[in-house]
Design a protein around this motif. Structure first.
Motif, short mmCIF file in Angstrom:
data_model
loop_
_atom_site.label_atom_id
_atom_site.label_comp_id
_atom_site.label_asym_id
_atom_site.label_seq_id
_atom_site.Cartn_x
_atom_site.Cartn_y
_atom_site.Cartn_z
N SER A 44 34.75 7.34 -9.45
CA SER A 44 34.00 8.30 -10.26
C SER A 44 33.91 9.64 -9.20
CB SER A 44 32.72 7.92 -10.62
OG SER A 44 31.94 9.19 -11.25
N LYS A 45 33.78 10.89 -10.11
CA LYS A 45 33.60 12.09 -9.11
C LYS A 45 32.14 12.43 -9.16
CE LYS A 45 38.18 14.00 -10.24
NZ LYS A 45 38.86 14.86 -11.05
N GLU A 47 28.41 10.91 -8.29
CA GLU A 47 27.73 9.81 -7.77
C GLU A 47 26.39 9.49 -8.42
OE1 GLU A 47 27.37 11.53 -3.66
OE2 GLU A 47 29.49 11.16 -3.28
N SER A 51 19.92 14.46 -8.22
CA SER A 51 20.43 15.56 -7.46
C SER A 51 19.81 16.80 -8.07
CB SER A 51 21.99 15.63 -7.48
OG SER A 51 22.39 17.07 -6.70
N ASP A 183 34.69 11.36 -16.12
CA ASP A 183 33.06 11.69 -15.62
C ASP A 183 32.36 12.70 -16.72
OD1 ASP A 183 33.88 9.73 -13.48
OD2 ASP A 183 34.72 11.65 -12.50
N THR A 217 32.52 7.15 -17.07
CA THR A 217 31.30 7.17 -16.02
C THR A 217 30.33 8.36 -16.94
OG1 THR A 217 32.48 7.05 -14.05
CG2 THR A 217 30.18 7.91 -13.85
N LYS A 219 26.37 9.95 -16.75
CA LYS A 219 25.18 10.18 -16.16
C LYS A 219 24.36 11.06 -16.87
CE LYS A 219 23.10 11.16 -11.57
NZ LYS A 219 23.63 11.92 -10.04
N TRP A 245 21.82 6.22 -12.65
CA TRP A 245 22.82 6.67 -13.65
C TRP A 245 21.91 7.44 -14.78
CZ3 TRP A 245 27.31 8.06 -11.97
CH2 TRP A 245 27.88 6.98 -10.90
#
Length: 383
Positions: A44-45, A47, A51, A183, A217, A219, A245
């Motif tokens: 996955s790009k 993380e 953030s 992603d 993925t 998030k 996530w």
């Protein structure tokens, strides 16, 4: 003799070369299998982990939604570009798809608007099972599965919004996957944040049962979101996303994340709890102590259950009739005997300190003062 010698050596060379080729093929096959096993799910790009930069960019995306909190002076996204805006769906719900040059997508969910139906969605706050069927119309019958726990429950109005959006979102995910975009961020502010929880659960369910989505993925950043469900829904959502996530970002001065009303009764506790043995314990208590204790217990237990019934009547049955103004064939489902709403997901608190209140004071009548984007950007900068 020389000819005979050559005839004996030639087969040995042939066998040696053949075995060498076979061994190379076996080695390459094993190597490919190991690579596929190790890289079965693409790297996955995105993380895991909160953030500040990531959330700021996604919050900028959220400001581009044309709802009541929109402000053209707020900063525009730097990394992402909008490539799709949906039609209005459900109860004035809408979503957008954004992508970045490095092939990452963001699903942005619109929050509450000024339209009546958007507020009806908010106030349709009785709980429904986290797995079941919703019959909006003869052409809109949705089967859904957000949890494996049969005690998990979610907000009825936001479930309707989520299901209507999901039907439009899924084809865009399929299209993105075909282009190598695996992603996805999910961002929603306010009502959009509440819906982002339920959409996340739907996508995790899709990943679990359909191999086509194994490399997906997800998030999620639920921003300024109210509480979407009960404790059992929260447990499973948090277990699925607990490795970094999904996040619930709140301004400590904002009232919206404190809603909806939460009523916890003795029925909301886990199966093994002391309250289920009260009657049995009282039978073993001598008279008149047992009568007194029973009276005290009822004084504590019955008011919450009575409040629960009123909640379902006013924010369930009555609001279901309002839904029928927009979906005439809507069939009101059976509501859960629970309104134990809880905060869901890993919470990131944007703490409102004294300096904050100098910029965003508690002015009477300005109920959205601490909920708007400007307040969240201000506190995020200080984080």
């Amino acid at each position: 003799m020389l000819v005979g010698k050559q005839s004996l050596v030639a087969p040995e060379l042939f066998i040696t070369k053949t075995l060498t080729i076979i061994m190379r093929i076996i080695f390459l096959t094993i190597l490919l299998l190991l690579i596929n096993f190790k890289g079965g799910s693409q790297v996955s790009k995105i993380e895991p982990g909160f953030s500040k930069i990531e959330y700021a960019e996604l919050l900028k995306i959220s400001t581009r939604q044309s709802d009541s909190l929109y402000n053209k002076e707020l900063p525009a996204p730097e990394k992402f570009n909008r490539i799709y805006i949906s039609q209005v769906l459900g109860l004035d719900n809408r979503w957008e798809l954004w992508t970045s040059p490095d092939s990452i997508a963001a699903i942005s969910i619109r929050g509450t608007t000024l339209k009546t139906e958007s507020w009806i969605e908010n106030f349709f706050a009785a709980m429904l099972p986290a797995s079941g069927i919703i019959h909006l119309s003869d052409n809109q019958i949705y089967k859904y599965h957000l949890s494996n726990n049969n005690r998990a429950s979610v907000h009825a109005g936001w479930l309707i919004g989520s299901l209507c959006l999901f039907q439009d979102i899924l084809p865009k995910i399929d299209s993105s996957l075909s282009k190598g975009i695996n992603d996805f961020y999910i961002i929603g502010h306010s009502q959009g944040g509440a819906i982002s929880y339920l959409l996340t659960s739907m996508l995790y369910d899709l990943k679990a049962r359909d191999i086509r989505y194994k490399n997906l993925t997800i998030k999620t950043y639920a921003s300024a979101a109210p509480k979407p469900g009960n404790l059992y829904y929260a447990y499973e959502y948090e277990a699925l996303t607990q490795k970094g996530w999904a996040f619930n970002v709140v301004n400590s001065a904002d009232w919206v994340p404190e809603g909806p009303f939460s009523i916890q009764t003795t029925n909301d506790y886990n199966t093994l709890n002391p309250f289920k043995y009260v009657d049995e314990a009282l039978k073993k208590t001598s008279f008149p102590k047992n009568i007194i204790l029973k009276h005290v217990y009822n004084q504590l237990d019955k008011p919450t259950k009575k409040a629960q019934n009123k909640f379902n009547k006013n924010l369930g049955q009555h609001m279901a009739k309002q839904i029928q103004n927009y979906f005439p064939d809507f069939k009101s489902p059976t509501f859960q005997e629970s309104t134990n709403y809880v905060r869901v997901g890993k919470t990131v608190v944007l703490f409102a300190d004294k300096e904050y209140y100098k910029v965003f004071p508690n002015n009477e009548g300005e109920i959205w003062q601490h909920h708007k984007f400007e307040a969240y950007f201000y506190l995020l900068e200080k984080l």
